[in-house]
Write a protein that holds these residues in place. Structure first.
Motif, short mmCIF file in Angstrom:
data_model
loop_
_atom_site.label_atom_id
_atom_site.label_comp_id
_atom_site.label_asym_id
_atom_site.label_seq_id
_atom_site.Cartn_x
_atom_site.Cartn_y
_atom_site.Cartn_z
N CYS A 12 -2.29 0.38 -7.24
CA CYS A 12 -1.99 -0.73 -6.11
C CYS A 12 -0.91 0.57 -4.48
CB CYS A 12 -0.90 -1.68 -6.53
SG CYS A 12 -1.75 -3.00 -7.81
N GLY A 13 0.09 0.96 -5.24
CA GLY A 13 1.41 1.55 -3.91
C GLY A 13 1.38 1.04 -3.55
N GLY A 14 1.64 0.51 -1.98
CA GLY A 14 2.56 0.35 -0.54
C GLY A 14 3.53 -0.25 -0.83
N GLY A 15 3.64 -0.85 -0.18
CA GLY A 15 5.32 -1.33 -0.02
C GLY A 15 6.23 -0.32 1.27
N GLY A 16 7.20 -0.41 0.53
CA GLY A 16 8.17 0.31 1.46
C GLY A 16 8.04 -0.20 2.55
N THR A 17 8.52 0.83 3.84
CA THR A 17 9.00 -0.19 4.93
C THR A 17 7.52 -0.25 6.03
OG1 THR A 17 10.86 1.57 4.62
CG2 THR A 17 10.28 0.48 6.93
N ASN A 46 7.53 -3.27 11.64
CA ASN A 46 9.04 -3.86 11.55
C ASN A 46 10.65 -3.25 11.76
OD1 ASN A 46 9.19 -4.80 9.73
ND2 ASN A 46 9.03 -7.13 9.73
N GLY A 47 10.19 -2.32 10.61
CA GLY A 47 11.24 -1.67 10.23
C GLY A 47 12.07 -1.87 9.39
N GLY A 48 11.94 -3.60 8.52
CA GLY A 48 12.03 -4.05 7.48
C GLY A 48 11.32 -4.08 5.85
N PHE A 49 12.45 -3.66 5.47
CA PHE A 49 12.02 -3.28 4.37
C PHE A 49 11.32 -3.49 2.85
CE2 PHE A 49 12.32 -1.83 -0.61
CZ PHE A 49 12.37 -0.57 -0.44
N GLN A 50 10.16 -3.64 2.43
CA GLN A 50 8.93 -4.41 2.15
C GLN A 50 8.71 -3.98 0.54
OE1 GLN A 50 7.34 -7.64 3.83
NE2 GLN A 50 9.51 -6.73 4.11
N GLY A 51 9.89 -3.64 0.21
CA GLY A 51 9.80 -3.28 -1.57
C GLY A 51 8.59 -2.20 -2.10
N VAL A 52 8.95 -1.79 -2.93
CA VAL A 52 7.43 -0.91 -3.78
C VAL A 52 7.72 -2.01 -4.81
CG1 VAL A 52 7.38 1.17 -2.74
CG2 VAL A 52 9.01 0.38 -4.68
N GLY A 53 6.00 -1.51 -5.29
CA GLY A 53 5.94 -2.37 -7.58
C GLY A 53 6.31 -1.59 -8.08
N MET A 54 6.99 -2.31 -9.38
CA MET A 54 7.42 -1.47 -9.98
C MET A 54 7.14 -2.37 -11.60
SD MET A 54 11.65 -1.73 -8.52
CE MET A 54 12.00 -1.43 -10.52
N THR A 55 7.17 -1.54 -12.35
CA THR A 55 7.10 -2.14 -13.70
C THR A 55 8.14 -2.27 -14.92
OG1 THR A 55 7.13 -0.06 -14.49
CG2 THR A 55 4.92 -1.04 -13.80
N GLN A 73 9.66 -16.05 -12.62
CA GLN A 73 9.37 -16.85 -11.71
C GLN A 73 10.17 -15.67 -10.49
OE1 GLN A 73 8.19 -20.13 -11.34
NE2 GLN A 73 8.63 -19.66 -8.70
N TRP A 74 11.06 -15.37 -10.96
CA TRP A 74 12.23 -14.54 -10.25
C TRP A 74 11.01 -13.56 -9.32
CZ3 TRP A 74 17.24 -13.38 -12.92
CH2 TRP A 74 18.28 -14.60 -13.04
N PHE A 75 10.03 -13.22 -9.90
CA PHE A 75 9.13 -11.71 -9.73
C PHE A 75 8.32 -12.44 -8.75
CE2 PHE A 75 10.07 -9.30 -13.98
CZ PHE A 75 11.17 -8.96 -13.35
N GLY A 131 5.77 -6.28 -0.44
CA GLY A 131 5.14 -4.82 -1.98
C GLY A 131 5.98 -4.77 -2.87
N ALA A 132 7.36 -5.83 -3.47
CA ALA A 132 7.59 -5.93 -4.70
C ALA A 132 6.82 -6.53 -5.27
CB ALA A 132 9.12 -6.24 -4.34
N LYS A 133 5.65 -6.03 -6.01
CA LYS A 133 4.82 -6.65 -7.13
C LYS A 133 5.21 -5.92 -8.50
CE LYS A 133 0.35 -7.18 -8.87
NZ LYS A 133 0.40 -8.38 -9.09
#
Length: 368
Positions: A24-29, A32-41, A54-56, A65-67
């Protein structure tokens, strides 16, 4: 063999999630310059799975981007997966044992144990005609799970519950079959309450149960209890509430006070939690007024030196959010928030997370 097969199946599931996240990749910055997160397991404890899911979901609204994909395979599996670096984080309801920390270090890794939420382990039962709120003390509970108390109208149970009509129905124990932090918490409490239990069975994530049948995860135990009249077992409080099973009140002191598990009584127990977290850290039999005796903290296992900058940033951002705004969501799912002082000490642990020698600070999006 069954546990090995389950572990191998869980390993395959975690590996599949890792590959999916990588694809899936994606995320990062963002542009607009704001950090959008990346995927994690992640993988581990079933006890906090409802609040983690629920939190995730809610955190992804903060960083799109924080899947975060989480496999609830039990605390033992979470520790194992973290140790071999199959996942970005692990989860355990019990603090790491010294030998588990050494195994992690032997793989060239470090670990921080971050408390995230409080919960309770309850004695749940299904006995026709017996309402919720049956009173039990530690000695009687140990007798039940040792197989010495064989019927529901046994004198030890009857003496604690005058006026309650108890059937002669056989007691049928249901326990966890996987390596579980919930088991470690419950057997640790039984060991404190009964020298016989401590000597014959002891406390660990997996023990040799004297009697009973096993179920995988809290959901497996809940299913086993629901399907068997006369059954008794142990569950995390949130699972017991949603399953509609009877839940015992537990005697907490020599004065004879019995306490039912609740968001409030579990939260009260958390006030005795002390840092740093060690192998024998627990909040069992808390002396705080109104505290439920079988209360516990659950932990995320994270690296203080992430090898990927964006994953490290996502980890810090998620945990900062979970320890602040996320605490406001926990009571909706029958967990208890960390006491304010514990929240602050847990946040302090995040300052130890570094990338290339630089502390990773929480992003503005989670601090606003």
């Amino acid at each position: 063999m069954r546990r090995f097969n389950r572990y191998m199946a869980a390993t395959a599931a975690v590996a599949a999630v890792v590959l999916l996240a990588a694809a899936c990749g994606g995320g990062g910055t963002a542009s607009n310059g704001g950090f959008q997160g990346v995927g994690m397991t992640g993988a581990g404890a079933t006890f906090p799975d409802p609040i983690y899911e629920q939190w995730f979901k809610d955190f992804q609204r903060v960083e799109s981007g924080a899947k975060i994909n989480y496999q609830a395979i039990g605390s033992g599996g979470g520790v194992q997966q973290y140790t071999v670096a199959t996942v970005d984080f692990g989860a355990s309801d019990a603090p790491l044992k010294d030998e588990e920390i050494q195994a992690i270090k032997a793989e060239g890794l470090g670990v921080l144990q971050i408390p995230t939420v409080l919960g309770g382990v309850v004695i749940a039962y299904k006995v026709s005609g017996v309402p919720t709120g049956l009173k039990l003390d530690g000695a009687t509970a140990a007798g039940i799970f040792l197989g010495k108390i064989k019927t529901w109208n046994a004198p030890a149970i009857a003496a604690l519950n005058p006026g309650v009509s108890l059937p002669s129905k056989p007691v049928q124990v249901v326990h966890r079959s996987d390596e579980s932090g919930t088991t470690k918490v419950f057997t640790s409490w039984l060991s404190k309450e009964s020298q016989e239990w401590a000597g014959q069975v002891g406390a660990d994530k997996a023990v040799q149960w004297p009697v009973g049948t096993g179920g995988d995860g809290n959901d497996g135990v809940a299913a086993g209890l629901s399907q068997t009249d006369g059954a008794v077992g142990y569950l995390s409080f949130d699972f017991a509430v949603t399953s509609g099973l009877g839940v015992a009140q537990i005697k907490r002191d020599s004065a004879g006070q019995f306490v039912a598990p609740s968001v409030q009584s579990i939260s009260a127990a958390g006030g005795i939690l002390k840092f740093p977290i060690s192998s024998d850290t627990n909040i069992l039999n808390s002396t705080a007024p109104g505290a439920y005796p079988i209360s516990t903290t659950t932990y995320l296992l994270i690296s203080p030196s992430p090898s990927n900058r964006d994953k490290g940033q996502t980890t810090v951002d998620f945990l900062y959010w979970a320890l602040t705004k996320g605490q406001g969501e926990v009571t909706n799912l029958n967990y208890s928030p960390l006491p304010r002082q514990i929240q602050q000490e847990a946040l302090g642990l995040l300052t130890q997370i570094e990338f290339n020698g630089q502390t990773i600070q929480p992003s503005p999006a989670v601090k606003g």
